[in-house]
Write a protein that holds these residues in place. Structure first.
Motif, PDB file in Angstrom:
ATOM      1  N   ALA A 132      -1.651  -1.194   3.929  1.00  0.00           N
ATOM      2  CA  ALA A 132      -2.846  -2.037   4.015  1.00  0.00           C
ATOM      3  C   ALA A 132      -4.026  -1.349   3.329  1.00  0.00           C
ATOM      4  CB  ALA A 132      -3.169  -2.351   5.470  1.00  0.00           C
ATOM      5  N   ALA A 133      -4.174  -0.047   3.566  1.00  0.00           N
ATOM      6  CA  ALA A 133      -5.270   0.707   2.956  1.00  0.00           C
ATOM      7  C   ALA A 133      -5.157   0.711   1.430  1.00  0.00           C
ATOM      8  CB  ALA A 133      -5.265   2.143   3.483  1.00  0.00           C
ATOM      9  N   LEU A 134      -3.960   0.996   0.938  1.00  0.00           N
ATOM     10  CA  LEU A 134      -3.764   1.053  -0.517  1.00  0.00           C
ATOM     11  C   LEU A 134      -3.924  -0.314  -1.165  1.00  0.00           C
ATOM     12  CD1 LEU A 134      -0.785   3.541  -0.496  1.00  0.00           C
ATOM     13  CD2 LEU A 134      -3.060   3.980  -1.450  1.00  0.00           C
ATOM     14  N   GLY A 135      -3.553  -1.378  -0.451  1.00  0.00           N
ATOM     15  CA  GLY A 135      -3.739  -2.731  -0.974  1.00  0.00           C
ATOM     16  C   GLY A 135      -5.203  -3.134  -0.999  1.00  0.00           C
ATOM     17  N   PRO A 158      -7.375   0.218  -3.642  1.00  0.00           N
ATOM     18  CA  PRO A 158      -6.472   0.990  -4.500  1.00  0.00           C
ATOM     19  C   PRO A 158      -7.149   2.114  -5.279  1.00  0.00           C
ATOM     20  CG  PRO A 158      -6.892  -1.174  -5.444  1.00  0.00           C
ATOM     21  CD  PRO A 158      -7.492  -1.174  -4.070  1.00  0.00           C
ATOM     22  N   ASP A 159      -8.449   2.016  -5.486  1.00  0.00           N
ATOM     23  CA  ASP A 159      -9.140   3.048  -6.260  1.00  0.00           C
ATOM     24  C   ASP A 159      -9.784   4.122  -5.394  1.00  0.00           C
ATOM     25  OD1 ASP A 159      -8.408   1.855  -8.613  1.00  0.00           O
ATOM     26  OD2 ASP A 159     -10.255   0.684  -8.792  1.00  0.00           O
ATOM     27  N   ALA A 160      -9.430   4.144  -4.101  1.00  0.00           N
ATOM     28  CA  ALA A 160     -10.026   5.121  -3.197  1.00  0.00           C
ATOM     29  C   ALA A 160      -9.094   6.286  -2.866  1.00  0.00           C
ATOM     30  CB  ALA A 160     -10.457   4.429  -1.903  1.00  0.00           C
ATOM     31  N   PHE A 161      -7.854   6.208  -3.317  1.00  0.00           N
ATOM     32  CA  PHE A 161      -6.855   7.188  -2.905  1.00  0.00           C
ATOM     33  C   PHE A 161      -6.111   7.754  -4.103  1.00  0.00           C
ATOM     34  CE2 PHE A 161      -7.213   3.922   0.407  1.00  0.00           C
ATOM     35  CZ  PHE A 161      -7.684   4.700   1.448  1.00  0.00           C
ATOM     36  N   GLY A 162      -5.592   8.956  -3.935  1.00  0.00           N
ATOM     37  CA  GLY A 162      -4.792   9.574  -4.981  1.00  0.00           C
ATOM     38  C   GLY A 162      -3.465   8.871  -5.185  1.00  0.00           C
ATOM     39  N   GLY A 163      -2.837   8.415  -4.095  1.00  0.00           N
ATOM     40  CA  GLY A 163      -1.566   7.705  -4.179  1.00  0.00           C
ATOM     41  C   GLY A 163      -1.772   6.233  -4.494  1.00  0.00           C
ATOM     42  N   THR A 164      -0.689   5.588  -4.897  1.00  0.00           N
ATOM     43  CA  THR A 164      -0.775   4.165  -5.234  1.00  0.00           C
ATOM     44  C   THR A 164       0.086   3.339  -4.292  1.00  0.00           C
ATOM     45  OG1 THR A 164       1.097   4.172  -6.758  1.00  0.00           O
ATOM     46  CG2 THR A 164      -1.079   4.745  -7.684  1.00  0.00           C
ATOM     47  N   LEU A 165      -0.211   2.056  -4.226  1.00  0.00           N
ATOM     48  CA  LEU A 165       0.573   1.128  -3.419  1.00  0.00           C
ATOM     49  C   LEU A 165       2.018   1.097  -3.896  1.00  0.00           C
ATOM     50  CD1 LEU A 165       0.740  -1.033  -1.210  1.00  0.00           C
ATOM     51  CD2 LEU A 165      -0.053  -2.695  -2.895  1.00  0.00           C
ATOM     52  N   ALA A 166       2.229   1.096  -5.199  1.00  0.00           N
ATOM     53  CA  ALA A 166       3.588   1.060  -5.745  1.00  0.00           C
ATOM     54  C   ALA A 166       4.389   2.281  -5.312  1.00  0.00           C
ATOM     55  CB  ALA A 166       3.546   0.963  -7.274  1.00  0.00           C
ATOM     56  N   GLU A 167       3.773   3.456  -5.331  1.00  0.00           N
ATOM     57  CA  GLU A 167       4.465   4.669  -4.894  1.00  0.00           C
ATOM     58  C   GLU A 167       4.793   4.617  -3.405  1.00  0.00           C
ATOM     59  OE1 GLU A 167       2.153   7.729  -7.950  1.00  0.00           O
ATOM     60  OE2 GLU A 167       1.437   7.483  -5.891  1.00  0.00           O
ATOM     61  N   GLY A 193       6.552   6.425  12.207  1.00  0.00           N
ATOM     62  CA  GLY A 193       6.481   6.319  10.759  1.00  0.00           C
ATOM     63  C   GLY A 193       6.244   4.905  10.262  1.00  0.00           C
ATOM     64  N   GLU A 194       6.843   3.928  10.894  1.00  0.00           N
ATOM     65  CA  GLU A 194       6.657   2.532  10.459  1.00  0.00           C
ATOM     66  C   GLU A 194       5.218   2.082  10.687  1.00  0.00           C
ATOM     67  OE1 GLU A 194       7.216  -0.977   8.643  1.00  0.00           O
ATOM     68  OE2 GLU A 194       8.596   0.726   8.623  1.00  0.00           O
ATOM     69  N   ARG A 195       4.627   2.554  11.740  1.00  0.00           N
ATOM     70  CA  ARG A 195       3.216   2.225  12.005  1.00  0.00           C
ATOM     71  C   ARG A 195       2.329   2.832  10.930  1.00  0.00           C
ATOM     72  NH1 ARG A 195       0.136   3.524  17.713  1.00  0.00           N
ATOM     73  NH2 ARG A 195      -1.817   2.437  17.218  1.00  0.00           N
ATOM     74  N   LEU A 196       2.592   4.080  10.569  1.00  0.00           N
ATOM     75  CA  LEU A 196       1.848   4.714   9.479  1.00  0.00           C
ATOM     76  C   LEU A 196       2.044   3.932   8.192  1.00  0.00           C
ATOM     77  CD1 LEU A 196       0.226   6.886   8.014  1.00  0.00           C
ATOM     78  CD2 LEU A 196       2.330   8.249   7.891  1.00  0.00           C
ATOM     79  N   ARG A 197       3.280   3.578   7.904  1.00  0.00           N
ATOM     80  CA  ARG A 197       3.576   2.838   6.673  1.00  0.00           C
ATOM     81  C   ARG A 197       2.749   1.551   6.605  1.00  0.00           C
ATOM     82  NH1 ARG A 197       6.612  -1.355   4.624  1.00  0.00           N
ATOM     83  NH2 ARG A 197       7.583  -0.940   2.601  1.00  0.00           N
ATOM     84  N   THR A 198       2.699   0.812   7.693  1.00  0.00           N
ATOM     85  CA  THR A 198       1.980  -0.462   7.723  1.00  0.00           C
ATOM     86  C   THR A 198       0.495  -0.276   7.447  1.00  0.00           C
ATOM     87  OG1 THR A 198       3.592  -1.416   9.247  1.00  0.00           O
ATOM     88  CG2 THR A 198       1.431  -2.469   9.155  1.00  0.00           C
ATOM     89  N   VAL A 199      -0.133   0.678   8.119  1.00  0.00           N
ATOM     90  CA  VAL A 199      -1.569   0.863   7.932  1.00  0.00           C
ATOM     91  C   VAL A 199      -1.873   1.488   6.574  1.00  0.00           C
ATOM     92  CG1 VAL A 199      -1.821   3.105   9.102  1.00  0.00           C
ATOM     93  CG2 VAL A 199      -3.712   1.477   9.135  1.00  0.00           C
ATOM     94  N   ARG A 200      -1.018   2.370   6.099  1.00  0.00           N
ATOM     95  CA  ARG A 200      -1.250   2.992   4.784  1.00  0.00           C
ATOM     96  C   ARG A 200      -1.104   1.978   3.661  1.00  0.00           C
ATOM     97  NH1 ARG A 200      -4.043   6.613   1.936  1.00  0.00           N
ATOM     98  NH2 ARG A 200      -2.802   7.632   0.349  1.00  0.00           N
TER      99      ARG A 200
END
Length: 159
Positions: A20-23, A26-35, A11-18
């Motif tokens: 990075a993706a959202l940062g 930010p306009d490519a995904f339904g979710g946000t970095l803040a969430e 899970g921590e590995r997913l968190r790190t890459v996700r």
């Protein structure tokens, strides 16, 4: 380059890459970095239980990710989700390899079709998907608030 499917304990590995993706996009995904930044460790682990998640490793670093899920209504269809490639790894075949991983997953699951949604202005992603056999379906929409001004369209590929 190596493509790996993350396991529930990563899970921590997913968190790190996700994050990075959202940062980065930010306009490519339904979710946000803040969430995503406030999600608990158990929520990241649960995502890995529910969503097959593939990560691209290049020179020992995670440089891309993609997730997949069975479509909730169309039982012979899967969805390609959350595709992202780090800027330093773009143009090196990472996206194609990640698409291949989802196609292999879908075939192993007995699915006959994959769908995805992509932003209308994301020319690089559209080219990647077109190169990999995804064609527009005519279905259009937008991202959820606060980015509902970003239009996207669905693409599909028969398996």
């Amino acid at each position: 380059m190596k493509i790996v499917r993350l396991e529930a304990h990563e899970g921590e590995r997913l968190r790190t890459v996700r994050l990075a993706a959202l940062g980065d996009a930010p306009d490519a995904f339904g979710g946000t970095l803040a969430e995503a930044a406030v999600r608990r460790a158990d929520e990241w682990r649960q995502q890995l239980v529910e969503l097959p998640t593939f990560v691209a490793e290049l020179a020992g670093r995670d440089v891309g990710m993609v997730r997949a899920v069975r479509h909730k209504v169309e039982l012979d269809t899967g969805e390609l989700l959350s595709m992202w490639i780090a800027p330093t790894a773009r143009g090196q075949g990472v996206g194609d390899a990640l698409v291949d991983a989802v196609v292999a997953w879908a075939r192993a699951e007995g699915l006959r079709r994959l769908v995805l949604e992509v932003g209308d202005a994301n020319a690089a992603a559209i080219a990647l998907y077109a190169r990999n056999g995804f064609v527009p379906t005519g279905v259009t929409g937008s991202l959820p608030p606060p980015r509902m001004h970003i239009r996207e369209h669905q693409r599909a590929r028969e398996l």
